[in-house]
Every structure is written in C-alpha cells, then in structure tokens.
Write an enzyme that holds these catalytic residues in place. Structure first.
Site, PDB file in Angstrom:
ATOM      1  N   GLU A  14       0.908  -1.354  -0.052  1.00 35.55           N
ATOM      2  CA  GLU A  14      -0.059   0.048  -0.069  1.00 35.55           C
ATOM      3  C   GLU A  14       0.925   1.249   0.267  1.00 35.55           C
ATOM      4  O   GLU A  14       0.485   2.388  -0.360  1.00 35.55           O
ATOM      5  CB  GLU A  14      -0.997  -0.357   1.140  1.00 35.55           C
ATOM      6  CG  GLU A  14      -2.047  -0.862   1.227  1.00 35.55           C
ATOM      7  CD  GLU A  14      -1.656  -2.391   1.777  1.00 35.55           C
ATOM      8  OE1 GLU A  14      -2.733  -2.892   2.181  1.00 35.55           O
ATOM      9  OE2 GLU A  14      -0.589  -2.441   1.874  1.00 35.55           O
ATOM     10  N   LYS A  16       3.741   1.845  -1.401  1.00 37.93           N
ATOM     11  CA  LYS A  16       4.406   2.070  -2.777  1.00 37.93           C
ATOM     12  C   LYS A  16       3.374   2.746  -3.621  1.00 37.93           C
ATOM     13  O   LYS A  16       3.487   3.753  -4.101  1.00 37.93           O
ATOM     14  CB  LYS A  16       4.654   0.921  -3.342  1.00 37.93           C
ATOM     15  CG  LYS A  16       5.141   0.781  -4.955  1.00 37.93           C
ATOM     16  CD  LYS A  16       5.116  -0.678  -5.620  1.00 37.93           C
ATOM     17  CE  LYS A  16       5.751  -0.480  -6.980  1.00 37.93           C
ATOM     18  NZ  LYS A  16       7.010   0.067  -7.294  1.00 37.93           N
ATOM     19  N   LYS A 127      24.245   2.299   0.665  1.00 41.20           N
ATOM     20  CA  LYS A 127      23.363   1.329   1.501  1.00 41.20           C
ATOM     21  C   LYS A 127      23.780   1.840   2.901  1.00 41.20           C
ATOM     22  O   LYS A 127      24.471   2.204   3.556  1.00 41.20           O
ATOM     23  CB  LYS A 127      24.518   0.116   0.984  1.00 41.20           C
ATOM     24  CG  LYS A 127      24.515  -0.492  -0.296  1.00 41.20           C
ATOM     25  CD  LYS A 127      23.225  -0.941  -0.778  1.00 41.20           C
ATOM     26  CE  LYS A 127      23.416  -1.487  -2.204  1.00 41.20           C
ATOM     27  NZ  LYS A 127      22.037  -2.129  -2.701  1.00 41.20           N
ATOM     28  N   SER A 452      18.537  -1.964 -18.435  1.00 42.60           N
ATOM     29  CA  SER A 452      17.069  -2.060 -18.749  1.00 42.60           C
ATOM     30  C   SER A 452      16.492  -0.721 -19.296  1.00 42.60           C
ATOM     31  O   SER A 452      17.182   0.225 -18.938  1.00 42.60           O
ATOM     32  CB  SER A 452      16.672  -2.503 -17.232  1.00 42.60           C
ATOM     33  OG  SER A 452      17.090  -1.201 -16.456  1.00 42.60           O
ATOM     34  N   HIS A 660      28.928  -3.574 -14.082  1.00 41.40           N
ATOM     35  CA  HIS A 660      28.175  -2.538 -13.622  1.00 41.40           C
ATOM     36  C   HIS A 660      28.269  -2.616 -12.056  1.00 41.40           C
ATOM     37  O   HIS A 660      27.900  -3.393 -11.437  1.00 41.40           O
ATOM     38  CB  HIS A 660      26.957  -2.112 -14.123  1.00 41.40           C
ATOM     39  CG  HIS A 660      26.129  -1.146 -13.549  1.00 41.40           C
ATOM     40  ND1 HIS A 660      26.646   0.101 -13.584  1.00 41.40           N
ATOM     41  CD2 HIS A 660      25.209  -1.105 -12.682  1.00 41.40           C
ATOM     42  CE1 HIS A 660      25.724   1.096 -13.012  1.00 41.40           C
ATOM     43  NE2 HIS A 660      24.818   0.153 -12.532  1.00 41.40           N
ATOM     44  N   HIS A 713      17.938   7.739 -10.548  1.00 47.29           N
ATOM     45  CA  HIS A 713      17.031   7.628  -9.544  1.00 47.29           C
ATOM     46  C   HIS A 713      16.148   8.947  -9.241  1.00 47.29           C
ATOM     47  O   HIS A 713      15.344   8.847  -8.491  1.00 47.29           O
ATOM     48  CB  HIS A 713      17.615   7.322  -8.033  1.00 47.29           C
ATOM     49  CG  HIS A 713      18.638   6.179  -8.341  1.00 47.29           C
ATOM     50  ND1 HIS A 713      20.268   6.223  -8.643  1.00 47.29           N
ATOM     51  CD2 HIS A 713      18.415   4.858  -8.212  1.00 47.29           C
ATOM     52  CE1 HIS A 713      20.732   4.962  -8.629  1.00 47.29           C
ATOM     53  NE2 HIS A 713      19.557   4.180  -8.456  1.00 47.29           N
TER      54      HIS A 713
END
Length: 776
Positions: A14, A16, A127, A452, A660, A713
């Site tokens: 929910e 997201k 991270k 991608s 990558h 991003h």
C-alpha cells in the site's frame, strides 16, 4: 519481548502505490498520509494481538528513517531553500528524489511548490551498513545548525496511544546519524557537530516523556563498525547528556548488524537503562556481554534473525542462552530479533505457492514475532508451556538438514574441482584492449546504457497476464519482440554506440536468473523495501545452485539480429545474486557464491559461442557484502573477486567483459575492482560529482570506465551542459581512451518521458565532447 522495528510497506504494498499516486499528481497529500496512518495502526494492532510487549513507534517512514532524522533535526541542505518551521512534505521528497522545475511535472500546484526545492538534484543515497536497504546521506557543513523541525516521533507515539497501544519510540542515534553523514568541506568530521545536535534530541526526549513514554529505543549500529577514540568519546558524551534530559525516560540503546568487538567496553559503560545486542551475527558476544554488563541493565538479546527468512531452531536457542539467563534477573532480559525486521517480508501465511516442506523452513516478520513470543514464554513459564511449538521448530530444522532439495552431489563435486586457471583471462588487459579496439571500431567516448529500459504498464500487464495463463507464450513472445525491436530501433535512431535489448522479459535483475536456476525458491508477496517506493522480492537460496538451460540466449540473439551495432549480453553477477537473495545459512556464503558463479560461467560461454562480443556481468551489490569491520574485508573480497572472475573468464581476448556497480563507495576497495579485471566498468557517480574517479586516478586504474553522467534515481532530465560538465570532470581525472558515457544505473524504474530526452541529451553531450577533443 520487543520487535525493534517492523516492515513499513503494507501487506499489499500500500505504501508504494500511495507514494507513486501522490508523486504523479493523481492523489493529494491527505490521501498519502491517510494510507500511512492506516498502515501504522494495522501494524501496531497486529503486534499487540500477537503478544509483543515492547511495540515500536516511529519505525515507520514515508521514504527513509535517516531522511526522517534529517528533517527532524532541521539539517535540510541550503539548496532546498527551507529556513525554519516544519519541513514540508515536498521538500522532504525533493531531498530524496530531486524534482523538476515545472509544477505540472509532479501534479501539484500553488503553495505546495513555493520554495520547496524543485528543479534540484536529490541528496546522495547509499547502502545502510551491509544491507540492501538504502538511506539518504545527510549533508552537514561545519557551520551547521540544528533545530527540532519535525515532531514525528511524538506524533506517532500519541497516534498509537489514541488506539490504546503503548509503544516504545525508536530514534536513530545522534552518533550514528553523524557517522553516516558527509560534508562538502574536506577534512571536516561531522562528529564535531554533536554538541550542537544534542539539544534537539534532549528536547525530543522531554516531549516524549511529557507525552507518556516510559522507554525510548535509540539505535546506534555505528557501535559495530570500526570507531576511533573520539567517536567512542562522543558516544559517552552523548548518552551522559541524553540520560539526564528526561531522567524518568529509560533509554534502550540498540546495537545490531554484528559484534561490538573493541567497542564492547564503550557500549556496556553507557549510562542507559538497556542495551540490545545482535546474537545472530555475533553469537560469541553473549557470554562476554553477560559477564561484563551491570546486572541492573536490561539486556535485550537479539536471538531471531531480523535479516534472513529462515525459521529458527528454538530449542537450540534456548539451550544457548541458558547460562546467561540463569545468572541474570529475568525481568531484565528482553527477547528480540537481531535487528529491525524492516529487512524481511511481512507474513509467510500469504504465500500459497511454496512447497509445503520449503515453507516449513521459513519465517517472515509475523512468524518471527511468534518465535519471539515462544522464546519469551519459554523463559517466563518454562519449556513445557510451549512444548508443541518447540517440537515443531526442531522437526523443521531436522527435515531441512536432510532434504534432497538442499543437497546436490553433482554441484558439490563441480565446486570442489575449481582450478585457479578457471579464474584468469587468457591475456592481460593491454593485449585484450588492442584486440577489442580493432574489433569494434568505436568512437572516443562511446555511449551505451546500463541495460534495462522502462517497464511500462503495458509490459507489466503482459508479464502478469502470461504468468496467470491469460496470455499464451506465443503471444507473449511476440509482444516482447515488438518491445525489443522498438528499443533497438530507437537506440539506433538517437545514435547510441553500443546497444542493449532492454530486458523487457525480466521482472527483476536477480529474480529473472534465479527462476531459471536450480536451488532457489520464490515468493508471491515477499516484498522488502530497497528505498522509497522501490520494493524487491528477493529469491531464497534453499539448496545447491546449478543452471539447467540457457537463460538469456534467445532474447540476445533476436536483438542482435536487428542491428549491425553490438548488443551487449546482459547477466547478473554471482556476488550480486548472492547479496540480493535470502541466502541459505547452512553453508558459508563463499561456497554458495561459487555455485552461482559456475552457473553464470556456463551462460557466458553460451553467449560467446552464439556470437556475443560484449557481455555485461552486473555486480551492483559487490560492495554491500563487505564486512563492517575492515579486518574482515580482505577475506570477503578475495572470494567475491574470485567468483566474478570464475563467472567471466571463460571467453576469448576479443570478447569484451563489462560490469556495472551502483550505489556504492569504492575508494576503499579499488584494489579489488582492479582485480576483477573487467574490460569496462560502469559505476554510479552522478550524485557524488564523480568523487570516485579521484580514487581511480590516484590508483592509476588501467581498464575502461563509464562513470554515470546522470542520476536515474531522480525524475530530473539533465541538460546537455550538465552532462558535458560531468564528462569534462571525468576527462580531468582519466584518459580519453578509458572513458565511456552512460547513465549511472538501469532505466527500468523510470518513464519513457524521462528517459528519451535524458539519453538524447547524453548522446549530444558525448558528441560535443568528442568534437572538442578532436579539435583540441
């Protein structure tokens, strides 16, 4: 019994969908906040109903708990033009995601856009310790000021209180917050800002006490990394102050992700009421902590793995902690997971497709909570009170240990026969480079993408329909071929030099491969948060891994048949598959990784035999597996590099191996990057203004490099001049012959409306720099 923190995302993701609806302008902020409030209430009620006695609050975040702390202490970078008061929602998201200039781009209007940071790049993201969760990196200056600018911890405590649920608020500790921060001033250590920061925490603790809190959990995972003396002193200084801010408010300092090591004395001497230690990652510290800590300390034992999905062997845990419990007042022992359960899926009961035996080996957040309750009851009431639960736990552990789904003698034999020669290319890079240059004839500053392209609603719909049996394979294949052809033609049209097929057939860069490998299991609802609205469903490595059939050959062959330009074969590397999966805990990670590497090696060989001359093996997650203590790094890097080379070296000199890496700081592992011996490495550098290239220049890194020249991003479309400036910065650090031009990561999560102009600008920038270099 405590949970420390639980998943935020909602059983049906929910969070997201609410975030993305708000960001796209389809719903107002009120709807987003209402969804968030409902998720919190449901989580608190579930924990209460399952028997949790120390329920956390303020573990929920709309994007990231470190970013929440940035907003809470008023550490908003100056470029976002916030001055005082509560940090607005759009400023909060601008720090996380960047934003476009035009109000229409995010669908909101009026004062929601006034001076809220639009048109600016996002803050850096990296991270969270050695996990696959990402946090927003605080940016602090030497003249930084702080002020309490968000009452979120108090608000959430009162929110739960209104539901009749008493919670223990969770805060990110001030020393860890500063330790995670970066400063634009060279040589400035943000730890020096602690005296300015502490008044904000002191005020917050007073407000929490006034609101009715009796305990607060302050997370200081920095205590499991290497600290210098002034950082240990900072911890003592901080908690001497904080323990006096609201004397009746008890502080539980939570330490997780590993062993205290040489920080043990610092931790147990902190003037606080409770201390949480990780006994999953560092079971050996149980005896030492129990022996040295004061008996008036509430000792929180991190016994259930908060980072992995395996069901615990509860009788074995009780046997292990028996000595410490026998010598410690029972009312001062708290049972907890090793860390926040943010890192595991929500509820195993939602999984209906898992084999029954495999399912019996697993535990998600809900089941881990139940395990904690069983352990707590066993201590308080005796083992007989939970005899059935303990017996079921032991039976599951025994069944898993002997299952044929776990052990494959053929795989074990192949791993045992690995030879050193299998991890080396035939010739050195300078020999390969000349041969590859003659083969490809690429221009200087060759352009490519990471792999991608956007996964549109149509792509996701077709994949879902095929998975449900509503779309035949013939029709699904035809759809994917149409998408691939359109992507190839468009790449040719804008002038990219090296093409990709777009990965439209892939749901996830790890799951796609895992689904075709033996030894993996998969979930339907096992989502965990990577960052913001980016959730992933990690596969579960349940047994020995092997490849059954070629995994990518069909799609690569089709894409290459459409164009004379080189199309890269696209694979995910063994270390990334390992680090982005839930890994079996009955073998060393290095042994599991070698199994995966052999499977990828087979795929590389098949691609080359089919004619692929450029093969990219992504190791996006190599650094995140790095142990938190520097003394342990080399052992990890040795086997991680070995596994990459094992996967990549079964090719001829004319075949160009790309890799990558993203989201990472590499300065401290540049030796290992060089040892990987990839012909071309593309790296995430755009958010940090190519800082990594300084390290590579100092190291004299010999191979070719594609520094990311725009941040995928963020929804921002970078201008030609902005990209050109980054390429020029790269030229100052590395030779022209080394440089490639590419985005900093894959484009799967972006929209075509963002990707098209960004890549057109990237190609234009490369051409402009190419012309400038030729005329210089």
């Amino acid at each position: 019994m405590a949970t420390l923190g639980v998943p935020r995302i909602g059983r049906r993701r929910e969070l997201k969908f609410a975030l993305e609806s708000y960001w796209s302008g389809k719903s107002p902020a009120a709807d987003l906040l209402a969804t968030a409030k409902a998720l919190r209430a449901a989580s608190w009620r579930e924990q209460h109903d399952r028997g949790v006695s120390k329920i956390p609050s303020n573990d929920f975040s709309l994007y990231d708990h470190v970013l929440d702390t940035v907003a809470m202490v008023g550490a908003v970078p100056a470029r976002y033009t916030w001055t005082d008061g509560e940090v607005p929602l759009d400023t909060y998201f601008a720090m996380a995601r960047g934003n476009q200039d035009q109000a229409a781009d995010c669908g909101h209007a009026g004062d929601e856009h006034a001076a809220n940071g639009h048109g600016l790049a996002a803050m850096e993201m990296t991270k969270w310790f050695d996990t696959n969760y990402h946090y927003i990196v605080p940016e602090l200056t030497d003249d930084q000021s702080f002020a309490l600018s968000s009452a979120k911890p108090v608000d959430h405590f009162l929110e739960a209180k209104a539901l009749g649920i008493h919670t223990r608020p969770v805060l990110l500790g001030p020393v860890t917050f500063l330790k995670l921060a970066k400063s634009p001033e060279e040589g400035f250590n943000p730890i020096a800002l602690l005296p300015r920061l502490l008044p904000v925490y002191e005020e917050l603790l007073r407000r929490l006490k006034l609101a009715g809190a009796d305990w607060v959990q302050i997370d200081e995972p920095a205590l499991v990394v290497d600290l210098v003396p002034n950082e240990r002193d900072a911890l003592q200084f901080a908690y001497c102050r904080l323990s006096k801010a609201a004397p009746e408010l008890k502080i539980m300092v939570a330490i997780y992700f590993g062993s205290l090591g040489d920080n043990l004395e610092t931790a147990i001497s902190l003037p606080v009421a409770g201390l949480h230690v990780d006994l999953v990652r560092a079971p050996e510290q149980l005896e030492t902590v129990g022996r040295l800590a004061q008996k008036d300390l509430v000792l929180s034992l991190g016994l259930i793995d908060g980072r992995n999905v395996w069901r615990a062997n509860l009788p074995a845990i009780l046997d292990r902690i028996k000595p410490i419990v026998a010598g410690w007042p029972l009312d001062r022992v708290e049972i907890a997971p090793s860390c926040s359960m943010l890192h595991v899926p929500i509820d195993l009961d939602m999984e209906t497709a898992l084999d029954a035996d495999v399912k019996s080996w697993l535990a998600f957040a809900a089941q881990k909570t139940d395990e904690l309750v069983v352990l707590a009851r066993a201590l308080a009431e005796g083992r007989d009170a939970v005899a059935a639960e303990l017996e079921a736990s032991a039976e599951a552990a025994a069944a898993r240990a002997t299952s044929a789904k776990v052990h494959d003698p053929l795989v074990e034999g192949r791993v045992a026969s690995i030879k050193v020669a299998m991890t080396r290319r035939k010739s050195a890079f300078d020999v390969r480079s000349k041969l590859q240059g003659d083969t490809f004839g690429l221009p200087s500053f060759p352009t490519t993408t990471i792999g991608s392209f956007p996964q549109t609603a149509e792509v996701r719909k077709a994949r879902a329909a095929h998975a449900k049996g509503e779309l035949s394979y013939v029709d699904y294949e035809a759809f994917l071929k149409k998408e691939i052809e359109a992507a190839v033609r468009w790449q040719e049209e804008i002038g990219l030099d090296v093409l990709v097929h777009g990965e439209f057939e892939r749901n996830d860069m790890v799951q796609y491969f895992a689904e075709q490998l033996r030894g993996f299991a998969f979930t339907q609802h096992g989502w965990v948060q990577s960052y913001g609205s980016r959730f992933v469903r990690p596969p579960i490595i349940i047994g020995d891994v092997s490849r059954q059939n070629p995994m990518t050959l069909h799609w690569w062959r089709y894409a290459q048949s459409l164009t004379p330009k080189p199309v890269k074969g696209m694979l995910t590397g063994p270390v990334t598959i390992l680090n982005w999966s839930f890994v079996r805990d009955d073998l060393p990670r290095s042994a599991v990784c070698r199994q995966v590497a052999l499977a990828i090696r087979d795929e590389v060989s098949d691609l080359e035999k089919a004619g692929a001359k450029m093969i990219q093996i992504d190791e996006a997650a190599l650094r995140e597996g790095l142990p938190l203590r520097e003394a342990d790094w080399q052992a990890y890097l040795d086997w991680a590099v070995e596994c990459f080379r094992l996967a990549s070296t079964a090719v001829g000199d004319a075949t160009q191996i790309h890799t990558h890496m993203c989201y990472s700081e590499f300065g401290d592992i540049v030796d290992a990057i060089a040892a990987m011996d990839a012909d071309v490495i593309s790296i995430e550098t755009s958010r940090s203004q190519l800082e990594l290239l300084d390290t590579l220049r100092t190291f004299k890194y010999p191979n070719e490099i594609g520094p990311g020249v725009y941040d995928i991003h963020s929804p921002r479309v970078p201008e030609v001049g902005e990209i050109s400036n980054l390429i020029m910065l790269a030229r100052k650090r590395l030779s022209d012959g080394q440089l490639w031009v590419n985005p900093d990561c894959g484009l799967k999560t972006r929209r075509w409306e963002e990707v098209r102009p960004a890549l057109v600008n990237m190609v234009a920038a490369a051409r402009a720099i190419r012309q400038k270099a030729q005329t210089a």
